[in-house]
Design a protein around this motif. Structure first.
Motif, PDB file in Angstrom:
ATOM      1  N   GLY A 128       0.637  -1.197   0.213  1.00  0.00           N
ATOM      2  CA  GLY A 128       0.083  -0.092   0.095  1.00  0.00           C
ATOM      3  C   GLY A 128       0.820   0.928  -0.082  1.00  0.00           C
ATOM      4  N   VAL A 129       1.953   1.507  -0.025  1.00  0.00           N
ATOM      5  CA  VAL A 129       2.716   2.339  -0.206  1.00  0.00           C
ATOM      6  C   VAL A 129       4.514   1.764  -0.795  1.00  0.00           C
ATOM      7  N   GLY A 130       5.421   2.617  -1.373  1.00  0.00           N
ATOM      8  CA  GLY A 130       6.399   2.174  -2.477  1.00  0.00           C
ATOM      9  C   GLY A 130       7.543   2.608  -1.624  1.00  0.00           C
ATOM     10  N   VAL A 131       8.311   2.317  -1.709  1.00  0.00           N
ATOM     11  CA  VAL A 131       9.745   1.783  -1.478  1.00  0.00           C
ATOM     12  C   VAL A 131      10.959   2.544  -1.946  1.00  0.00           C
ATOM     13  N   ASP A 132      11.400   3.181  -1.203  1.00  0.00           N
ATOM     14  CA  ASP A 132      12.053   4.055  -2.231  1.00  0.00           C
ATOM     15  C   ASP A 132      13.365   3.990  -0.965  1.00  0.00           C
ATOM     16  N   TYR A 133      14.261   2.482  -1.576  1.00  0.00           N
ATOM     17  CA  TYR A 133      14.750   3.098  -0.103  1.00  0.00           C
ATOM     18  C   TYR A 133      16.892   2.235  -0.881  1.00  0.00           C
ATOM     19  N   PRO A 134      17.331   2.132  -0.820  1.00  0.00           N
ATOM     20  CA  PRO A 134      18.922   1.562  -1.631  1.00  0.00           C
ATOM     21  C   PRO A 134      18.634  -0.059  -1.333  1.00  0.00           C
ATOM     22  N   GLY A 135      18.134  -0.505  -0.443  1.00  0.00           N
ATOM     23  CA  GLY A 135      18.272  -1.698  -0.110  1.00  0.00           C
ATOM     24  C   GLY A 135      17.358  -2.099   0.411  1.00  0.00           C
ATOM     25  N   PRO A 136      16.478  -2.150  -0.362  1.00  0.00           N
ATOM     26  CA  PRO A 136      14.865  -2.819   0.381  1.00  0.00           C
ATOM     27  C   PRO A 136      15.186  -4.134   0.985  1.00  0.00           C
ATOM     28  N   GLY A 137      15.368  -5.386   1.101  1.00  0.00           N
ATOM     29  CA  GLY A 137      15.776  -6.268   1.292  1.00  0.00           C
ATOM     30  C   GLY A 137      15.724  -6.091   2.469  1.00  0.00           C
ATOM     31  N   SER A 138      16.253  -5.024   3.486  1.00  0.00           N
ATOM     32  CA  SER A 138      17.724  -5.050   4.573  1.00  0.00           C
ATOM     33  C   SER A 138      16.500  -4.092   5.526  1.00  0.00           C
ATOM     34  N   ILE A 139      15.400  -3.991   5.313  1.00  0.00           N
ATOM     35  CA  ILE A 139      14.141  -2.683   5.516  1.00  0.00           C
ATOM     36  C   ILE A 139      13.528  -4.442   6.808  1.00  0.00           C
ATOM     37  N   GLY A 140      13.004  -4.300   8.248  1.00  0.00           N
ATOM     38  CA  GLY A 140      12.861  -5.311   8.782  1.00  0.00           C
ATOM     39  C   GLY A 140      10.950  -5.133   8.780  1.00  0.00           C
ATOM     40  N   ALA A 141      10.870  -6.148   8.523  1.00  0.00           N
ATOM     41  CA  ALA A 141       9.488  -6.145   8.415  1.00  0.00           C
ATOM     42  C   ALA A 141       8.449  -5.178   9.000  1.00  0.00           C
ATOM     43  N   ASP A 142       8.914  -5.925  10.714  1.00  0.00           N
ATOM     44  CA  ASP A 142       8.030  -4.814  11.198  1.00  0.00           C
ATOM     45  C   ASP A 142       7.990  -3.092  10.828  1.00  0.00           C
ATOM     46  N   ARG A 143       8.778  -2.617  10.164  1.00  0.00           N
ATOM     47  CA  ARG A 143       9.092  -1.458   9.746  1.00  0.00           C
ATOM     48  C   ARG A 143       8.541  -1.008   8.623  1.00  0.00           C
ATOM     49  N   LEU A 144       8.338  -2.284   8.197  1.00  0.00           N
ATOM     50  CA  LEU A 144       7.304  -1.806   6.770  1.00  0.00           C
ATOM     51  C   LEU A 144       6.027  -2.170   7.361  1.00  0.00           C
ATOM     52  N   ALA A 145       5.375  -3.469   7.960  1.00  0.00           N
ATOM     53  CA  ALA A 145       4.301  -2.713   8.251  1.00  0.00           C
ATOM     54  C   ALA A 145       4.315  -1.699   9.165  1.00  0.00           C
ATOM     55  N   ASN A 146       4.935  -0.609   9.958  1.00  0.00           N
ATOM     56  CA  ASN A 146       4.107   0.198  10.411  1.00  0.00           C
ATOM     57  C   ASN A 146       4.194   1.684   9.168  1.00  0.00           C
TER      58      ASN A 146
END
Length: 289
Positions: A128-146
């Motif tokens: 429901g949101v885009g990801v504009d981040y150099p290493g998207p695979g390193s973002i914590g799942a809880d942070r994406l849920a937030n």
């Protein structure tokens, strides 16, 4: 107008799901309608099992597509396949939605789930949101849920401040993109470190200090912890606002264990949502059907 001795919604209210009460006193048609009503309620209540695995604690909740059920919390160290199987037993789940920052626990989820679909949240999911981040695979799942939750429930631009083992600041732009954030030591981690690394400083049970100038060692530590931590949060939010939003007003939402305590005297924080991460898992579950 309902015809019969008892409306099924009233019957269900008086007899919660799972209650073993015979329906022999009802007419056959009423029995069928009551059973259909109860089955619909059961199905709505157990669309998802939501699991948020953090380093210290794991939160779980059953949920329908539009509402969380009651949340439960257990120590992550005690989380295993047998414990999860007991939680799942008796529920006809459509999906288990998981945010995990403890990879070694993921296998337990899969084992307990059996044939039930398991969705592990990652940047590859529809959020429901885009990801504009150099290493998207390193973002914590809880942070994406937030990020998913704050965008859907509060709007953007926004910042989520999550008071966990670490305190994280997650930034969602006005264009509904996750753009990064800040990670700092958690409040309890800081005070526990002082206790473990000194000979005379006591362990604290954190609460609102009565005054800034402590009249005992414990009171002085409490003042430093709470007022100092609010200063940390306030300064980081100011830096994020100036850098990411300029003159735009962002929604600031707090969640996590010490959110209410720290947010109580911080006017910068607009709302406290204790179950924001679980709400994000529910939203992501809906988007990935």
């Amino acid at each position: 107008m309902w015809e019969g001795p008892l409306r099924p919604d009233l019957w269900a209210r008086r007899n919660p799901i799972g209650a073993q009460r015979p329906l022999s006193h009802c007419s056959p048609e009423l029995c069928r309608r009551v059973r259909r009503c109860l089955l619909r309620r059961l199905k709505r209540a157990t669309d998802y099992l939501l699991i948020d695995i953090s380093n210290s604690y794991t939160k779980l909740a059953f949920a329908s597509r539009d509402k969380l059920g009651r949340t439960e919390r257990i120590e992550t160290a005690r989380l295993n396949a047998a414990a999860l199987a007991k939680v799942i037993r008796g529920h006809a789940l459509q999906k288990i939605v998981v945010s995990s920052v403890v990879p070694k626990k993921d296998a337990f989820i899969k084992r307990a789930a059996g044939k039930t679909e398991v969705l592990f949240v990652s940047a590859k999911c529809e959020l429901g949101v885009g990801v504009d981040y150099p290493g998207p695979g390193s973002i914590g799942a809880d942070r994406l849920a937030n990020a998913a939750a704050v965008a859907a429930l509060y709007g953007t631009p926004a910042v989520v401040v999550d008071f966990g083992t670490a305190v994280t600041f997650d930034v969602v732009s006005a264009e509904r993109c996750y753009i990064g954030g800040v990670i700092a030591p958690g409040l309890e981690a800081m005070t526990t470190y002082l206790y473990n690394r000194t000979a005379l400083l006591p362990k604290l049970s954190l609460a609102e200090p009565r005054r800034a100038v402590g009249r005992s060692t414990k009171a002085a530590m409490m003042s430093g912890a709470i007022f100092g931590y609010r200063g940390l949060v306030k300064e980081i939010l100011a830096k994020i606002g100036a850098e990411a939003f300029g003159k735009k007003r962002a929604q600031i939402v707090a969640t996590g264990g010490y959110a209410k305590l720290i947010a109580a005297r911080l006017p910068e924080i607009d709302a406290v949502c204790p179950d924001l991460t679980l709400e994000g898992l529910r939203i992501i579950g809906n988007l990935n059907r």
